[in-house]
Design a protein around this motif. Structure first.
Motif, PDB file in Angstrom:
ATOM      1  N   PRO A  79      10.620  -9.391   2.472  1.00  0.00           N
ATOM      2  CA  PRO A  79      10.319  -8.041   2.959  1.00  0.00           C
ATOM      3  C   PRO A  79      10.620  -6.952   1.929  1.00  0.00           C
ATOM      4  O   PRO A  79       9.900  -5.963   1.838  1.00  0.00           O
ATOM      5  CB  PRO A  79      11.204  -7.902   4.197  1.00  0.00           C
ATOM      6  CG  PRO A  79      11.443  -9.300   4.657  1.00  0.00           C
ATOM      7  CD  PRO A  79      11.455 -10.137   3.423  1.00  0.00           C
ATOM      8  N   GLU A  80      11.668  -7.140   1.133  1.00  0.00           N
ATOM      9  CA  GLU A  80      11.997  -6.141   0.108  1.00  0.00           C
ATOM     10  C   GLU A  80      10.918  -6.081  -0.962  1.00  0.00           C
ATOM     11  O   GLU A  80      10.520  -5.004  -1.404  1.00  0.00           O
ATOM     12  CB  GLU A  80      13.351  -6.451  -0.545  1.00  0.00           C
ATOM     13  CG  GLU A  80      14.532  -6.407   0.399  1.00  0.00           C
ATOM     14  CD  GLU A  80      14.727  -7.727   1.151  1.00  0.00           C
ATOM     15  OE1 GLU A  80      14.238  -8.781   0.690  1.00  0.00           O
ATOM     16  OE2 GLU A  80      15.358  -7.691   2.210  1.00  0.00           O
ATOM     17  N   ALA A  81      10.446  -7.249  -1.395  1.00  0.00           N
ATOM     18  CA  ALA A  81       9.403  -7.283  -2.423  1.00  0.00           C
ATOM     19  C   ALA A  81       8.104  -6.692  -1.897  1.00  0.00           C
ATOM     20  O   ALA A  81       7.400  -5.989  -2.622  1.00  0.00           O
ATOM     21  CB  ALA A  81       9.184  -8.724  -2.892  1.00  0.00           C
ATOM     22  N   LEU A  82       7.768  -6.982  -0.644  1.00  0.00           N
ATOM     23  CA  LEU A  82       6.556  -6.416  -0.055  1.00  0.00           C
ATOM     24  C   LEU A  82       6.649  -4.905   0.087  1.00  0.00           C
ATOM     25  O   LEU A  82       5.673  -4.184  -0.161  1.00  0.00           O
ATOM     26  CB  LEU A  82       6.276  -7.071   1.298  1.00  0.00           C
ATOM     27  CG  LEU A  82       5.848  -8.535   1.254  1.00  0.00           C
ATOM     28  CD1 LEU A  82       5.726  -9.093   2.662  1.00  0.00           C
ATOM     29  CD2 LEU A  82       4.544  -8.684   0.503  1.00  0.00           C
ATOM     30  N   ALA A  83       7.815  -4.391   0.483  1.00  0.00           N
ATOM     31  CA  ALA A  83       7.987  -2.938   0.599  1.00  0.00           C
ATOM     32  C   ALA A  83       7.872  -2.268  -0.762  1.00  0.00           C
ATOM     33  O   ALA A  83       7.252  -1.201  -0.892  1.00  0.00           O
ATOM     34  CB  ALA A  83       9.332  -2.627   1.240  1.00  0.00           C
ATOM     35  N   GLU A  84       8.443  -2.890  -1.793  1.00  0.00           N
ATOM     36  CA  GLU A  84       8.333  -2.330  -3.143  1.00  0.00           C
ATOM     37  C   GLU A  84       6.878  -2.323  -3.619  1.00  0.00           C
ATOM     38  O   GLU A  84       6.413  -1.350  -4.214  1.00  0.00           O
ATOM     39  CB  GLU A  84       9.188  -3.160  -4.094  1.00  0.00           C
ATOM     40  CG  GLU A  84       9.124  -2.709  -5.527  1.00  0.00           C
ATOM     41  CD  GLU A  84       9.898  -3.639  -6.449  1.00  0.00           C
ATOM     42  OE1 GLU A  84       9.531  -3.683  -7.633  1.00  0.00           O
ATOM     43  OE2 GLU A  84      10.840  -4.299  -5.993  1.00  0.00           O
ATOM     44  N   GLU A  85       6.153  -3.381  -3.329  1.00  0.00           N
ATOM     45  CA  GLU A  85       4.738  -3.468  -3.719  1.00  0.00           C
ATOM     46  C   GLU A  85       3.900  -2.427  -2.990  1.00  0.00           C
ATOM     47  O   GLU A  85       3.038  -1.786  -3.574  1.00  0.00           O
ATOM     48  CB  GLU A  85       4.221  -4.876  -3.423  1.00  0.00           C
ATOM     49  CG  GLU A  85       2.851  -5.153  -3.971  1.00  0.00           C
ATOM     50  CD  GLU A  85       2.845  -5.343  -5.477  1.00  0.00           C
ATOM     51  OE1 GLU A  85       1.780  -5.179  -6.061  1.00  0.00           O
ATOM     52  OE2 GLU A  85       3.899  -5.642  -6.045  1.00  0.00           O
ATOM     53  N   ARG A  86       4.150  -2.227  -1.712  1.00  0.00           N
ATOM     54  CA  ARG A  86       3.414  -1.216  -0.949  1.00  0.00           C
ATOM     55  C   ARG A  86       3.695   0.182  -1.479  1.00  0.00           C
ATOM     56  O   ARG A  86       2.804   1.017  -1.557  1.00  0.00           O
ATOM     57  CB  ARG A  86       3.777  -1.307   0.533  1.00  0.00           C
ATOM     58  CG  ARG A  86       3.090  -2.424   1.236  1.00  0.00           C
ATOM     59  CD  ARG A  86       3.233  -2.312   2.746  1.00  0.00           C
ATOM     60  NE  ARG A  86       2.672  -3.478   3.377  1.00  0.00           N
ATOM     61  CZ  ARG A  86       3.377  -4.474   3.874  1.00  0.00           C
ATOM     62  NH1 ARG A  86       4.687  -4.439   3.864  1.00  0.00           N
ATOM     63  NH2 ARG A  86       2.776  -5.504   4.428  1.00  0.00           N
ATOM     64  N   ALA A  87       4.938   0.452  -1.831  1.00  0.00           N
ATOM     65  CA  ALA A  87       5.287   1.775  -2.367  1.00  0.00           C
ATOM     66  C   ALA A  87       4.618   2.006  -3.721  1.00  0.00           C
ATOM     67  O   ALA A  87       4.152   3.109  -4.009  1.00  0.00           O
ATOM     68  CB  ALA A  87       6.799   1.897  -2.501  1.00  0.00           C
ATOM     69  N   LEU A  89       1.773   0.678  -4.789  1.00  0.00           N
ATOM     70  CA  LEU A  89       0.318   0.727  -4.671  1.00  0.00           C
ATOM     71  C   LEU A  89      -0.161   1.657  -3.569  1.00  0.00           C
ATOM     72  O   LEU A  89      -1.281   1.509  -3.075  1.00  0.00           O
ATOM     73  CB  LEU A  89      -0.220  -0.687  -4.408  1.00  0.00           C
ATOM     74  CG  LEU A  89       0.018  -1.701  -5.513  1.00  0.00           C
ATOM     75  CD1 LEU A  89      -0.447  -3.073  -5.068  1.00  0.00           C
ATOM     76  CD2 LEU A  89      -0.685  -1.285  -6.786  1.00  0.00           C
ATOM     77  N   SER A  90       0.635   2.631  -3.167  1.00  0.00           N
ATOM     78  CA  SER A  90       0.281   3.472  -2.022  1.00  0.00           C
ATOM     79  C   SER A  90      -1.006   4.261  -2.236  1.00  0.00           C
ATOM     80  O   SER A  90      -1.777   4.457  -1.312  1.00  0.00           O
ATOM     81  CB  SER A  90       1.433   4.412  -1.679  1.00  0.00           C
ATOM     82  OG  SER A  90       1.655   5.299  -2.758  1.00  0.00           O
ATOM     83  N   GLY A  91      -1.285   4.727  -3.424  1.00  0.00           N
ATOM     84  CA  GLY A  91      -2.494   5.513  -3.659  1.00  0.00           C
ATOM     85  C   GLY A  91      -3.548   4.774  -4.460  1.00  0.00           C
ATOM     86  O   GLY A  91      -4.520   5.380  -4.919  1.00  0.00           O
ATOM     87  N   ALA A  92      -3.392   3.482  -4.632  1.00  0.00           N
ATOM     88  CA  ALA A  92      -4.302   2.718  -5.483  1.00  0.00           C
ATOM     89  C   ALA A  92      -5.647   2.436  -4.834  1.00  0.00           C
ATOM     90  O   ALA A  92      -6.531   1.907  -5.490  1.00  0.00           O
ATOM     91  CB  ALA A  92      -3.639   1.404  -5.889  1.00  0.00           C
ATOM     92  N   TRP A  93      -5.842   2.794  -3.596  1.00  0.00           N
ATOM     93  CA  TRP A  93      -7.097   2.505  -2.916  1.00  0.00           C
ATOM     94  C   TRP A  93      -8.177   3.511  -3.278  1.00  0.00           C
ATOM     95  O   TRP A  93      -9.361   3.267  -3.049  1.00  0.00           O
ATOM     96  CB  TRP A  93      -6.891   2.501  -1.398  1.00  0.00           C
ATOM     97  CG  TRP A  93      -6.419   3.827  -0.886  1.00  0.00           C
ATOM     98  CD1 TRP A  93      -5.137   4.253  -0.769  1.00  0.00           C
ATOM     99  CD2 TRP A  93      -7.240   4.917  -0.453  1.00  0.00           C
ATOM    100  NE1 TRP A  93      -5.091   5.529  -0.292  1.00  0.00           N
ATOM    101  CE2 TRP A  93      -6.377   5.966  -0.083  1.00  0.00           C
ATOM    102  CE3 TRP A  93      -8.601   5.095  -0.339  1.00  0.00           C
ATOM    103  CZ2 TRP A  93      -6.845   7.171   0.374  1.00  0.00           C
ATOM    104  CZ3 TRP A  93      -9.071   6.315   0.132  1.00  0.00           C
ATOM    105  CH2 TRP A  93      -8.193   7.339   0.487  1.00  0.00           C
TER     106      TRP A  93
END
Length: 161
Positions: A79-87, A89-93
């Motif tokens: 969960p920590e790695a996924l939260a870091e990845e989401r943060a 890539l938050s505007g990468a879409w």
């Protein structure tokens, strides 16, 4: 009738692709990706391109997704790695959405909005093989080397410390 089937498969592929990129679970996203790829194969079959449909099932829905599953199983998904990845890539879409809009715009405006005439409807299989293993052989080999490098990179990034 085949046009209706192709349209139905295309809408199923679009819905599956949207679900593949919006699911929070990685494995669920991969299952929706398989559904999208199989729906595209159905489109190819309905439009009379049975060879392209068979390649879609064997190569993309089979081999490529198997590589994706291998990569998913080796990546650290805490969960920590996924939260870091989401943060991160938050505007990468935004960039991919803009590219999709530019590609889809001529399709939405109409089939002849680009000013290009459609090409031939069928390509003999022998001619396709001659192109892939003739003048395009280097490109095909470079693409396979890039896929192998991506697989090795994903394995290296996903290994446990």
């Amino acid at each position: 009738m085949s046009g209706f089937i192709a349209l139905w498969c295309a809408s199923a592929a679009l819905a599956s692709a949207l679900l593949a990129v919006t699911r929070p679970g990685i494995v669920h996203g991969l299952m929706w990706l398989v559904a999208a790829l199989l729906s595209l194969a159905g489109c190819f079959y309905a439009l009379g391109a049975s060879f392209a449909g068979a390649v879609q099932v064997l190569v993309y829905a089979g081999a490529i997704v198997a590589v994706f599953v291998f990569v998913v199983m080796t990546v650290d998904a805490t969960p920590e790695a996924l939260a870091e990845e989401r943060a991160r890539l938050s505007g990468a879409w935004r960039l991919p959405a803009g590219v999709v809009a530019l590609v889809a715009l001529p399709l939405l405006l109409g089939p002849n909005s680009t000013g290009l005439e459609p090409g031939p409807a069928t390509v003999p299989l022998k001619a396709l093989g001659a192109l892939l293993f003739g003048p395009w052989a280097i490109g095909v080999e470079i693409a396979s080397a890039l896929l192998l490098a991506a697989l090795m990179g994903a394995r290296h990034l996903g290994r446990r410390r």
